[in-house]
Design an enzyme around this catalytic site. Structure first.
Site, PDB file in Angstrom:
ATOM      1  CD  GLU A 223      -2.891   1.237   2.946  1.00  0.00           C
ATOM      2  OE1 GLU A 223      -2.824   1.861   2.865  1.00  0.00           O
ATOM      3  OE2 GLU A 223      -3.094   0.116   3.064  1.00  0.00           O
ATOM      4  CD  GLU A 249      -3.760   6.274   3.350  1.00  0.00           C
ATOM      5  OE1 GLU A 249      -2.996   7.058   4.367  1.00  0.00           O
ATOM      6  OE2 GLU A 249      -3.455   4.749   3.394  1.00  0.00           O
TER       7      GLU A 249
END
Length: 370
Positions: A223, A249
């Site tokens: 990620e 995000e």
């Protein structure tokens, strides 16, 4: 249908229950922006947004001075029109975090109001694709934890019914990260998912080296390996590793997500409802990801994302990081490692308004003149 007559804006600081560190920062305080919209019929919708410690006062100022006054007198059901109008009104500051976080507070409140007026839970109003969603936890995988503590926390997560856990990586050497990950994999076995999170710490060469080392451990994803604006770097990495690459995000535009998807720069979409600007754009990103056959595994805000991940057919995981316990009367329902969306009308968040009023450090009340 009814016109908006009043908007309340609050800020509530919330300290995390456990120390949270990653490769680039520590999470010291959630500045929780809560916004309530009152319509002419007396219905009220509540939405929220957040920061991880800075920028809250700027979001408040943008809302109170520029955005909330434009809501007064508007038709509450015209959500798409209002989102577009407010985005254009702030076009000089978009695309960016402060504007998106402000828009999200408004947009989530409007969806809450719509769902309450329709007497429907959000997960059904927004699509109703599934009745539950698997949970993975991040709370026991922080970078400062020792190897023994990391193993203990991950084993406890498995005992509690979680199907996966996120481990923060970004130690000075690959060897340190690999030793921690190998120890966790040996402890939990091959059927438990291990996600890794770099928090944008690496350059392309280092990300490629680390990803290739981790391939043997059957990692669920890597990620934010690179800065979020380095799409070309993510394309290169995705082409050179078998690990799924997860991003989202730190992306604030549906078109930025489009570029990632079109260029094959990611295989897991972690769109955050606050950072993308609300439920309205979140659903657009999720459906675009479906068109590319990509999973949606949203970042943070589990109390809201449980409904959204259950609303779309490509929802895959919800991230367990509890952060609203001190200002809600009841928590998220969890059964057998799955989050269950609320059947109550609205977003499904049971706000404790007495606790909120006791903790708030800022308040604005914007009303129709007269």
């Amino acid at each position: 249908m009814a016109r908006i007559e009043r908007v309340e804006i609050l800020k509530v600081p919330l300290a995390p229950k456990t120390a949270r560190t990653d490769a680039i920062q520590s999470f010291v305080c959630q500045e929780t922006i809560i916004l309530r919209i009152h319509d002419a019929d007396g219905a009220v919708g509540a939405g929220y947004s957040y920061t991880i410690g800075t920028g809250g006062s700027s979001i408040l100022a943008l809302l109170a001075d520029h955005l909330a006054p434009r809501l007064i007198g508007a038709e509450a059901e015209a959500i798409e029109s209002m989102w577009s109008d407010l985005k254009f009104h702030t076009h000089a500051t978009t695309v960016g975090a402060i504007t998106s976080l402000a828009l999200a507070a408004i947009d989530t409140a409007l969806w809450d109001l719509r769902a309450r007026r329709a007497a429907m839970p959000l997960h059904l109003l927004a699509g109703g694709a599934r009745k539950s969603i698997p949970l993975y936890t991040t709370e026991g995988g922080w970078l400062h934890l020792s190897e023994d503590a990391l193993i203990e926390e991950t084993l406890e997560a498995r005992r509690q019914g979680f199907s996966g856990a996120k481990i923060k990586i970004g130690k000075p050497s690959i060897a340190e990260d690999m030793r921690r990950l190998e120890a966790v994999r040996d402890a939990v076995g091959p059927r438990f998912e291990i996600m890794t999170d770099c928090n944008q710490a690496f350059r392309v060469d280092e990300a490629i080296r680390r990803a290739r080392q981790m391939e043997a451990l059957d990692i669920a994803w890597i990620e934010e390996p690179l800065p979020a604006d380095d799409i070309a770097g993510h394309v290169r990495l995705s082409a050179l590793t078998s690990l799924p690459v997860a991003v989202g995000e730190s992306i604030y535009s549906i078109r930025h997500f489009r570029d990632y998807m079109q260029q094959g720069a990611c295989s897991v979409v972690q769109v955050d409802v606050a950072r993308i600007g609300g439920i309205t754009p979140w659903l657009k990103v999720a459906h675009a990801a479906e068109a590319f056959n990509l999973a949606v595994c949203p970042h943070f805000l589990m109390e809201l994302h449980v409904a959204l991940a259950c609303a779309v057919p490509n929802g895959r995981w919800v991230e367990f990081i509890p952060q609203l316990d001190d200002i809600t009367a009841s928590g998220m329902t969890i059964e057998n490692g799955h989050a269950i969306p609320s059947e109550e009308p609205g977003l499904g968040i049971d706000w404790d308004w007495d606790a909120i009023d006791a903790r708030r450090d800022s308040y604005f009340d914007i009303r129709r003149p007269g």
